[in-house]
Enzyme design. Structure first.
Site, short mmCIF file in Angstrom:
data_model
loop_
_atom_site.label_atom_id
_atom_site.label_comp_id
_atom_site.label_asym_id
_atom_site.label_seq_id
_atom_site.Cartn_x
_atom_site.Cartn_y
_atom_site.Cartn_z
CG ASP A 134 -69.83 -27.07 -16.38
OD1 ASP A 134 -70.93 -26.74 -15.11
OD2 ASP A 134 -68.74 -26.16 -15.72
CD GLN A 154 -71.27 -21.87 -9.93
OE1 GLN A 154 -72.09 -21.29 -9.59
NE2 GLN A 154 -70.38 -21.98 -10.08
CE LYS A 207 -69.75 -26.18 -8.35
NZ LYS A 207 -68.36 -25.81 -7.12
CB CYS A 256 -61.21 -25.53 -10.83
SG CYS A 256 -60.79 -26.37 -9.72
#
Length: 429
Positions: free
Chosen positions: A218, A221, A244, A384
């Protein structure tokens, strides 16, 4: 991936002119936007690129012989090449999706389809059997947790979790014990969306490779905040979101090593991803097109390519250095405020500009509303990541997250306001 201006520090105050939304006020206060970890603001170049396509070349791609269709297709595939290069991938290894959540669900459901016998001999190697193990971490965003929960429920696989230390770092000794001969998938975040800590990708990839497990990263970020090269990281699959990284909503990417994408069975089916179709069966295009059924998000891909070019022009090394400076200023100041508890306050680790914290005696939502009254936009809630908050004994926290346009004065405004929160709510210091 590239960093052409690595030696030129960012000037966030100057960059703010590229983001028209930042010029507004909230009530009587200037906007201080510290919620880029949830969604980043968009520079004018991104908005203009998407609008220009819609006004000048709007057409469906890969399905028309007329001039507009040809131009749209060229722009669409050029966007794929641009974004792929930005994350260290080849064009054939980047699948367009609706975002990271869609990417991670694609992978989980495709592996489920392999388990159901779809996809042929190559896909069979990805199939799960009862008792096989999927390993995630205790710090997952729900988007990299719930799809694996569902896959485990459908296949009889066992879901296991790498724990986190009190300081927010992953327990690598536990990981080495958990990742074993029954492990088939290891999924983890590059950067925690709550803690801001950059996780040890190389170590986790090595553990997974040693047992033949597929790694799923993932990267939501990390892609906006660090130089990222998926191929160099050695992960098998990686997901990221456009909104993002200064880009549009509704677009993201799934990177996959070619042999993995070739082996994964299709998930969404329909038009645009087939070679031949009869009344009884269909044959599919190779990756990435076999995962891109239906009408394509053409303007969004073009906007995302503009975002990648914008970040690339800044230099991702410079972006990383700016984030580190903001993070250090923020964390140091938060440590000095009575009653503020930082989540993941590890020392000596690499981080991005994300800081989550709890204010003793004041609910996170109340803190958020107090800050909003001063024009300061932060995130409140569990972000989340409910299991991670439960690990730290919390139901919610406040999160401040930076971007390229975040200034030292933004940090100072946050700190000044937080110094007044507990007194405002009548909580003893």
């Amino acid at each position: 991936m590239s960093s052409p201006n690595a030696d030129t520090p960012l000037d966030p105050a100057a960059l703010r002119a590229d983001f028209p939304i930042l010029s507004q006020t909230i009530g009587d206060a200037p906007l201080v936007y510290l919620d880029s970890g949830a969604t980043s603001q968009k520079p004018r170049a991104v908005v203009d690129a998407e609008v220009d396509f819609l006004l000048r070349a709007n057409s469906a791609v890969h399905r028309g012989a007329h001039t507009l269709a040809a131009e749209a297709t060229e722009l669409y595939e050029d966007a794929r090449a641009t974004v792929a290069g930005f994350v260290g991938a080849d064009e054939e290894t980047l699948v367009w999706t609706a975002g990271a959540t869609a990417s991670l669900n694609l992978v989980a459901y495709a592996i489920g389809n392999a388990t159901a016998g779809r996809g042929g001999a190559a896909s069979a190697a990805l199939a799960l059997r009862a008792g096989d193990e999927i390993v995630v971490t205790e710090i997952e965003h729900h988007a990299n947790l719930i799809p694996w929960q569902e896959l485990a429920a459908r296949t009889g696989a066992v879901l296991r979790h790498i724990p986190v230390h009190d300081d927010g770092t992953l327990d690598l000794d536990a990981a080495a014990t958990l990742i074993g001969e029954r492990t088939r998938v290891v999924a983890f975040p590059h950067v925690s969306n709550v803690l801001g800590i950059v996780n040890p990708v190389a170590e986790l990839v090595a553990l997974a490779r040693a047992v033949g497990a597929v790694t799923v990263l993932d990267a939501c970020q990390s892609v906006p905040n660090l130089p990222v090269d998926f191929a160099a990281l050695g992960v098998d699959l990686a997901a990221f979101s456009g909104h993002k990284m200064l880009g549009p909503y509704g677009i993201g990417g799934l990177y996959g090593r070619r042999e993995i994408l070739d082996a994964l069975p299709v998930f969404l089916t329909g038009g645009s991803m087939v070679t031949t179709v009869t009344q009884d069966e269909a044959e599919f295009l190779p990756a990435p097109q076999k995962f891109e059924a239906g009408t394509q998000p053409v303007s969004q891909t073009i906007g995302l390519a503009a975002a990648a070019r914008y970040l690339d022009a800044l230099g991702m090394d410079a972006v990383r250095d700016h984030e580190r400076a903001i993070e250090r200023r923020t964390m140091a100041a938060l440590r000095e405020i009575p009653g503020v508890r930082l989540l993941g306050d590890a020392s000596g680790v690499d981080r991005v500009g994300i800081a989550a914290f709890d204010v003793a005696g004041v609910h996170a939502h109340d803190v958020g509303q107090f800050l909003d009254a001063r024009g300061i936009a932060v995130r409140v809630g569990h972000h989340c990541a409910k299991p991670l908050h439960a690990r730290f004994g919390l139901t919610a926290s406040v999160r401040a997250s930076a971007s390229v346009f975040t200034t030292e004065s933004d940090v100072d405004a946050l700190i000044d306001a937080l110094g007044d929160v507990r007194a405002y709510f009548g909580v003893d210091a």
